[in-house]
Motif scaffolding. Structure first.
Motif, PDB file in Angstrom:
ATOM      1  N   GLY A  87      37.735  31.247  29.765  1.00 47.18           N
ATOM      2  CA  GLY A  87      37.891  32.624  30.214  1.00 47.18           C
ATOM      3  C   GLY A  87      38.714  33.437  29.231  1.00 47.18           C
ATOM      4  O   GLY A  87      38.943  33.020  28.083  1.00 47.18           O
TER       5      GLY A  87
ATOM      6  N   THR B 179      33.198  31.423  29.874  1.00 42.89           N
ATOM      7  CA  THR B 179      32.750  30.596  30.996  1.00 42.89           C
ATOM      8  C   THR B 179      33.086  31.262  32.329  1.00 42.89           C
ATOM      9  O   THR B 179      32.911  30.674  33.393  1.00 42.89           O
ATOM     10  CB  THR B 179      33.411  29.206  30.949  1.00 42.89           C
ATOM     11  OG1 THR B 179      34.829  29.384  31.122  1.00 42.89           O
ATOM     12  CG2 THR B 179      33.137  28.480  29.649  1.00 42.89           C
TER      13      THR B 179
ATOM     14  N   SER C 159      36.189  42.414  22.843  1.00 43.21           N
ATOM     15  CA  SER C 159      37.228  43.390  22.510  1.00 43.21           C
ATOM     16  C   SER C 159      37.875  43.148  21.145  1.00 43.21           C
ATOM     17  O   SER C 159      37.716  42.095  20.535  1.00 43.21           O
ATOM     18  CB  SER C 159      38.313  43.391  23.593  1.00 43.21           C
ATOM     19  OG  SER C 159      39.091  42.233  23.457  1.00 43.21           O
TER      20      SER C 159
ATOM     21  N   VAL D 142      32.562  28.616  38.748  1.00 43.82           N
ATOM     22  CA  VAL D 142      33.805  29.382  38.902  1.00 43.82           C
ATOM     23  C   VAL D 142      34.134  29.498  40.396  1.00 43.82           C
ATOM     24  O   VAL D 142      33.280  29.873  41.191  1.00 43.82           O
ATOM     25  CB  VAL D 142      33.634  30.800  38.293  1.00 43.82           C
ATOM     26  CG1 VAL D 142      34.812  31.684  38.625  1.00 43.82           C
ATOM     27  CG2 VAL D 142      33.430  30.698  36.784  1.00 43.82           C
TER      28      VAL D 142
ATOM     29  N   HIS E 257      46.400  38.008  35.109  1.00 42.61           N
ATOM     30  CA  HIS E 257      45.797  39.324  34.902  1.00 42.61           C
ATOM     31  C   HIS E 257      44.845  39.772  36.021  1.00 42.61           C
ATOM     32  O   HIS E 257      44.993  40.866  36.570  1.00 42.61           O
ATOM     33  CB  HIS E 257      45.049  39.289  33.563  1.00 42.61           C
ATOM     34  CG  HIS E 257      44.574  40.612  33.100  1.00 42.61           C
ATOM     35  ND1 HIS E 257      45.407  41.564  32.583  1.00 42.61           N
ATOM     36  CD2 HIS E 257      43.330  41.162  33.089  1.00 42.61           C
ATOM     37  CE1 HIS E 257      44.704  42.634  32.257  1.00 42.61           C
ATOM     38  NE2 HIS E 257      43.440  42.420  32.548  1.00 42.61           N
TER      39      HIS E 257
HETATM   40  P1  NAD Z   1      41.424  32.648  32.774  1.00 42.25           P
HETATM   41  O1  NAD Z   1      40.840  32.486  31.448  1.00 42.25           O
HETATM   42  O2  NAD Z   1      42.894  32.509  32.900  1.00 42.25           O
HETATM   43  O3  NAD Z   1      40.707  31.667  33.792  1.00 42.25           O
HETATM   44  C1  NAD Z   1      40.964  31.794  35.182  1.00 42.25           C
HETATM   45  C2  NAD Z   1      40.707  30.487  35.882  1.00 42.25           C
HETATM   46  O4  NAD Z   1      39.309  30.230  35.940  1.00 42.25           O
HETATM   47  C3  NAD Z   1      41.362  29.290  35.210  1.00 42.25           C
HETATM   48  O5  NAD Z   1      41.939  28.476  36.199  1.00 42.25           O
HETATM   49  C4  NAD Z   1      40.178  28.599  34.544  1.00 42.25           C
HETATM   50  O6  NAD Z   1      40.417  27.222  34.417  1.00 42.25           O
HETATM   51  C5  NAD Z   1      39.072  28.891  35.518  1.00 42.25           C
HETATM   52  N1  NAD Z   1      37.709  28.835  34.953  1.00 42.25           N
HETATM   53  C6  NAD Z   1      37.222  29.482  33.875  1.00 42.25           C
HETATM   54  N2  NAD Z   1      35.914  29.207  33.715  1.00 42.25           N
HETATM   55  C7  NAD Z   1      35.578  28.355  34.713  1.00 42.25           C
HETATM   56  C8  NAD Z   1      34.355  27.720  35.080  1.00 42.25           C
HETATM   57  N3  NAD Z   1      33.218  27.952  34.440  1.00 42.25           N
HETATM   58  N4  NAD Z   1      34.372  26.891  36.146  1.00 42.25           N
HETATM   59  C9  NAD Z   1      35.515  26.693  36.863  1.00 42.25           C
HETATM   60  N5  NAD Z   1      36.690  27.280  36.562  1.00 42.25           N
HETATM   61  C10 NAD Z   1      36.713  28.111  35.501  1.00 42.25           C
HETATM   62  O7  NAD Z   1      41.064  34.056  33.449  1.00 42.25           O
HETATM   63  P2  NAD Z   1      40.408  35.390  32.984  1.00 42.25           P
HETATM   64  O8  NAD Z   1      40.572  36.307  34.125  1.00 42.25           O
HETATM   65  O9  NAD Z   1      39.054  35.201  32.406  1.00 42.25           O
HETATM   66  O10 NAD Z   1      41.337  35.842  31.769  1.00 42.25           O
HETATM   67  C11 NAD Z   1      42.619  36.360  31.955  1.00 42.25           C
HETATM   68  C12 NAD Z   1      43.258  36.522  30.598  1.00 42.25           C
HETATM   69  O11 NAD Z   1      42.476  37.411  29.803  1.00 42.25           O
HETATM   70  C13 NAD Z   1      44.656  37.105  30.639  1.00 42.25           C
HETATM   71  O12 NAD Z   1      45.493  36.366  29.795  1.00 42.25           O
HETATM   72  C14 NAD Z   1      44.472  38.515  30.120  1.00 42.25           C
HETATM   73  O13 NAD Z   1      45.613  39.020  29.471  1.00 42.25           O
HETATM   74  C15 NAD Z   1      43.316  38.354  29.184  1.00 42.25           C
HETATM   75  N6  NAD Z   1      42.544  39.572  28.948  1.00 42.25           N
HETATM   76  C16 NAD Z   1      42.179  39.827  27.675  1.00 42.25           C
HETATM   77  C17 NAD Z   1      41.428  40.939  27.365  1.00 42.25           C
HETATM   78  C18 NAD Z   1      41.055  41.213  25.955  1.00 42.25           C
HETATM   79  O14 NAD Z   1      40.421  42.216  25.675  1.00 42.25           O
HETATM   80  N7  NAD Z   1      41.395  40.379  25.016  1.00 42.25           N
HETATM   81  C19 NAD Z   1      41.005  41.799  28.383  1.00 42.25           C
HETATM   82  C20 NAD Z   1      41.372  41.507  29.684  1.00 42.25           C
HETATM   83  C21 NAD Z   1      42.129  40.373  29.958  1.00 42.25           C
END
Ligand code: NAD
Ligand code: ZN
Length: 360
Positions: free
Chosen positions: A100, A141, A150, A184, A276
């Motif tokens: 993610g 994922t 981004s 997920v 987030h």
């Molecule tokens: P994450 O990457 O933290 O994942 C969230 C949860 O989902 C975790 O427990 C992970 O293990 C689980 N997960 C992921 N894929 C899975 C799958 N296929 N099956 C089962 N479980 C799965 O969450 P997120 O919301 O994707 O990302 C949040 C992060 O992204 C923060 O750190 C935030 O600051 C960052 N972010 C970055 C940008 C950017 O432009 N770079 C934009 C928004 C957020």
């Protein structure tokens, strides 16, 4: 007037099962036998052979499983970079992030820090990176953050939660295979999906809006409404559409900015470690005053999917904690200016922020 000139992801594959093409995509990018591909993979896939058996390991290629219990930190990036430098004979051929927003951001940051001196915290900000990154590939994922598209990689540093925003940050290659999102958990699906929804609202309601952002944002917002409010979508269609909503939502904010929910939730992440997606939801739920229609639709989505958000997360905070959060959020000037206009400081005072945080 000078317009922003920014890079985009150079190559993208879209399609269910496209993850199977990873080997043929990477092969021409291998620089030498001693220059491995390093895979950063969300720890949730550690025992998942459905995914890991398709990673084309050769020579000294290596998988690092990454815990996503906490959001990525600058110190974590530095540790991974040091480990790679100490254990490989040459700089890697590529860094591949599979996960993610957390893992995608780590992959981007590691690829930058392998070719730039110093520590990751030195590069939190805008356009501080000097040298091109190592070739890097993003394979989401879970859909919603837009991190796959981004120009930033958001990290928690010793002093702030802030991205490394640079022309070298975007991925060189992205693989959008919605099948990877099939397991997920429902609540996480909602929280990360709402990150996309909130990107759209904050971009479309912001003062920085322009036609570039508006067209991407409008499209992503329509997709979100379909995914989270419509009963007629198949699971596969919904997964594919959310993947594209995430992409377009990310494109929308690339040329504008996020707003109140992000400004306030960044401070929650820094002081309380609230992640987030859920953090944005907790904040957005109380923002009727700023985004009346957006919050109304958000509440309908929340209800439809039986999501109960945590309450009272700020109940035990000291005055010093509140002051810290308020100072962090007020430091994010571009977000506030986008949300409230040039006179934002007159609208959003420390007192007003404290009252809002106390509701959460
Ligand atoms: P994450 O990457 O933290 O994942 C969230 C949860 O989902 C975790 O427990 C992970 O293990 C689980 N997960 C992921 N894929 C899975 C799958 N296929 N099956 C089962 N479980 C799965 O969450 P997120 O919301 O994707 O990302 C949040 C992060 O992204 C923060 O750190 C935030 O600051 C960052 N972010 C970055 C940008 C950017 O432009 N770079 C934009 C928004 C957020
Ligand atoms: Zn976001």
């Amino acid at each position: 007037m000078s317009y922003k000139n920014f890079p985009m992801v150079s190559k993208v594959v879209f399609g269910r099962g496209s993850f199977n093409q990873l080997s043929e995509i990477l092969a021409p990018k291998r620089l030498s036998m001693n220059a491995p591909f390093i895979y950063l993979i969300d720890d949730v896939f550690r025992n998942n052979s459905w995914l890991t058996s398709r990673i084309p390991l050769a020579y000294n290629d290596k998988i690092l499983f990454i815990s996503t219990k906490e959001e990525p930190k600058t110190s974590q990036v530095d540790a991974i970079v040091e480990d790679i430098i100490l254990t490989t004979k040459e700089l890697p051929s590529g860094i591949i992030g599979i996960g993610g927003g957390s893992v995608l951001d780590l992959a981007k940051a590691v690829s930058i820090m392998l070719t730039n001196e110093g520590e990751a915290k030195d590069y939190q900000g805008w356009d501080l990176v000097k040298n091109a990154a190592i070739y890097h590939v993003g394979i989401p994922t879970i859909s919603g953050t837009g991190a796959e598209v981004s120009r930033t990689t958001v990290l928690i540093g010793p002093e702030k939660k802030l991205g490394i925003n640079s022309d070298f940050t975007p991925f060189d290659q992205v693989i959008l295979d919605s099948e990877l999102t099939k397991d997920v958990p429902k609540e996480q699906w909602f929280y990360t999906g709402m990150d996309c929804y909130i990107h759209c609202i904050e971009s479309l309601e912001g003062t920085y809006l322009n036609t570039f952002s508006e067209t991407y944002g409008t499209l992503a917002l329509e997709l979100c409404k379909e995914i989270f409010l419509d009963n007629n979508l198949s699971t596969e269609a919904s997964e594919e559409k959310l993947m594209m909503a995430s992409w377009h939502g990310g494109m929308s904010i690339a040329y504008s900015q996020v707003g109140v929910a992000h400004a306030m939730s960044y401070a929650l992440a820094y002081v309380l470690g609230v992640k987030h997606g859920i953090g944005n939801c907790i904040v957005f739920d109380h923002l009727e005053e700023f985004y009346p229609e957006g919050v109304k639709v958000f509440k309908a989505m929340k209800e439809k999917h039986h999501i109960t958000l945590p309450q009272g997360i700020c109940a035990d905070l000291s005055d010093a904690d509140f002051d810290k959060m308020i100072s962090i959020t007020l430091n994010l000037a571009p977000l506030w200016e986008n949300a409230l206009g040039k006179n934002w400081k007159q609208i959003i005072t420390p007192k007003k922020l404290k009252e809002l945080y106390q509701k959460m």
